[in-house]
Design a protein around this motif. Structure first.
Motif: not given
Length: 390
Positions: A170-172, A263-271
Motif C-alpha cells: 500500500s505504501e507503493y 513510509y507512513l503514507h497516511n501522513s501528508p507530510g512524510w516524504s
C-alpha cells in the motif's frame, strides 16, 4: 488460511490455492494456537504445537510470524532479533529443536513426503536480512512482492530468502496522505483480499505483509503435494523443495532502476523513499509457480511404496492398497506370502488384511492387474496391539 484452503467458487470471498471446489475436497488445515491474547507465546507451547503437528499428519508448517530482522532499524521502533543460526539456536534452543523435529520427522517414507516443510514469512522491517526462524537454513523464507513483481517496500530480503509471493504494498500503490483501512473492502490500494477478524467476527478485508505472501507459498506446496498423492508420487523433503525452486520463476529481471514508496503514507507530510531495485537482485528468492510445479510432479520423485507391516499373533491389520498404486481404486490385486505359517492374508477389494499366526517374519509380494509389483515384509509379534505395536 483462506489463501491456502478457501473453497473455490464460494461466492463470498477469495478462492484458496488448494481449496478444492466443494465437490472435490481441498487440503486440510490443522490450526494450532500458540499465541495468547497479548500476542505472546511460551516457548514450551510453541514446541508442543509443532511436535503435535508432526505427530498427527501435518507436513507443512505455515508460519506468518517471527522475530525482527537483525538489521531492523531501532529508530523505527524495532528491536533487532538474531543475526545467525548460532545466535538464534543459543537464544531459542527449544524452538530450533522443535522445528528440526518437524523438518526431519513429519511425513512418512510410505507417504507423499518424508520430512516436513517449515515455511516462514521473512518479516516486514524494511531490512536487508530475513528474520528468524525464516532465515534458518532448515526453513523456507518467503518475501513479499507488489502487483508489478517489484519487492514490497516493507519486505525483508537477503540471501536467506527462498521464495517470494504476492503480499501487497500500500505504501507503493497508495495516495499519499490518505489512510488505508484494511477493514474496508472498498479500499484496495495494492493490498491482498483475505479473511480477517473484525471486532471479534469473521470478515473479509484487505491486508498486506510477508504474512500474506507466506500462505501463497504454503498453498502452492500443499497443492503440489496433493497432486503428488493423486499421482502416487513420493518425495524426500529436499527433493520437493528442489522441485519447487526449479519450477519457480525468476524476478530479478524486474529489478531495474528505482521504486518510490511512502513510509507512513497516511501522513501528508512524510516524504517519499526511493528504493534501488538493483540491490534486491538475488535476494528475493523466486516466485512460486503452481502450474509449473504440477506439470513437473508426475516425472519427479519416486513411486509410492507399501509399508512393511507389523501384526500381533491372532491380530489383524488392514491397509488400503489404492494409496500405493496409481489408479489403485480400479485395480485388481493378488498377494503372495513366502511363509504362510507366519501370517495369512485376505483381499477385499482394495483392502489388504493380514493376520498374524506365529511370531516371526516373512516376505510378501503384491501384484496388480496392470502389471505392477511391490514387495514388503510382515513381522508378527507377541502381545502386539491391532496396529502391530507392543
Amino acid at each position: 488460511m483462506g489463501t491456502i484452503a478457501a473453497v473455490n467458487h464460494n461466492g463470498i470471498g477469495v478462492s484458496g490455492i488448494a481449496g478444492g471446489n466443494g465437490t472435490k475436497p481441498g487440503v486440510r488445515i490443522m490450526s494450532c494456537q500458540v499465541f495468547d491474547g497479548n500476542s505472546q507465546v511460551k516457548m514450551v507451547n510453541e514446541a508442543r504445537a509443532i511436535k503435535y503437528a508432526a505427530d498427527n499428519g501435518a507436513v507443512i508448517l505455515q508460519c506468518s510470524w517471527g522475530y525482527n530482522s537483525a538489521y531492523s532499524n531501532p529508530l523505527q521502533g524495532y528491536v533487532p532479533g538474531p543475526a545467525t543460526d548460532e545466535e538464534w539456536s543459543k537464544t531459542y534452543p527449544l524452538e530450533k529443536e522443535a522445528l528440526d523435529y518437524f523438518i526431519h520427522n513429519a511425513g512418512s517414507p510410505n507417504g507423499v513426503i518424508e520430512g516436513g516443510l517449515a515455511i516462514f514469512a521473512s518479516g516486514n522491517e524494511y531490512s536487508y536480512m530475513s528474520s528468524y526462524p525464516a532465515a534458518y537454513e532448515g526453513c523456507l523464507s518467503v518475501a513479499s512482492i507488489a502487483a508489478d513483481y517489484t519487492p514490497s517496500s516493507f519486505s525483508n530480503y537477503g540471501m536467506e530468502v527462498d521464495f517470494c509471493a504476492p503480499g501487497g504494498d500500500s505504501e507503493y500503490h497508495c495516495v499519499p496522505g490518505e489512510d488505508t483501512d484494511g477493514n474496508n473492502v472498498n479500499i484496495d490500494q495494492g493490498m491482498i483480499l483475505s479473511t480477517l477478524v473484525v471486532e471479534g467476527k469473521a470478515a473479509y478485508g484487505y491486508n498486506e505483509g510477508t504474512s500474506m505472501a507466506c500462505p501463497h507459498v504454503s498453498g502452492v506446496a500443499a497443492l503440489g503435494l496433493s497432486y503428488a498423492l493423486q499421482q502416487r508420487r513420493h518425495f524426500k523433503v529436499q527433493e520437493f523443495i528442489n522441485l519447487m525452486k526449479q519450477t519457480a520463476r525468476e524476478v530479478d529481471s524486474y529489478y531495474k532502476g528505482y521504486k518510490t514508496y511512502y513510509y507512513l503514507h497516511n501522513s501528508p507530510g512524510w516524504s517519499a523513499t526511493r528504493m534501488d531495485l538493483s540491490s534486491y537482485r538475488g535476494k528475493m528468492g523466486k516466485l512460486v509457480d503452481a502450474g509449473a510445479l504440477l506439470h513437473a510432479i508426475a516425472g519427479s520423485g519416486s513411486d509410492m511404496k507399501m509399508p512393511n507391516l507389523y501384526v500381533g499373533i491372532d491380530k489383524i491389520v488392514k491397509i488400503d492398497l489404492a494409496r500405493y498404486f496409481l489408479n489403485g481404486e480400479n485395480l485388481i490385486y493378488e498377494c503372495e506370502i513366502s511363509d504362510t505359517s507366519k501370517a495369512t492374508v485376505t483381499l477385499e477389494g482394495t483392502i489388504l488384511k493380514v493376520k498374524g499366526v506365529v511370531a516371526g517374519m516373512t516376505s510378501a509380494t503384491m501384484r496388480t492387474s496392470d502389471g505392477k509389483e511391490q514387495s514388503f515384509t510382515i513381522t508378527v509379534r507377541k502381545n502386539a496391539n491391532d496396529s502391530g505395536w507392543m
